[in-house]
Scaffold this motif. Sequence first.
Motif: not given
Length: 137
Positions: A31-34, A54-56, A78-84, A91-93
Amino acid sequence: MGQCMGKHEIDGDDSDEHVEFAKGNVHLVTTKEIWDQKLSEASKDGKIVIANFSATWCGPCRIIAPFYCELSEKHPSIMFLVVDVDELTEFSTSWDIKATPTFFFLKDGQQVDKLVGANKPELQKKITAILDSVSAA
């Protein structure tokens, strides 16, 4: 090199798809909140953030995911995040993602670097460069 340009249909339930994307110290952003919470945490702790969009269904994303998880364990500063990109399409757009995976390197919420594609040596090189620049500052 190693990028997906469009979405492919996958049949069946993919609820377990994120397992390999969010291992180690990689945080899954759903989510955008996370996202906002993680960036706020990172800024407070003075951490660089690497966000993997990325995408599954993306082959190169799946190939680099275990390496990304390994890096997250090697670099706890470093903080590592992954966004589907499919789960958070709007959000990705807003990040102008043209291909997956795309990695953004952020400091205090601002982009300092970017890498498009599943290029392990280049990802490692950019992480080293960012760590060097932080330790030199």
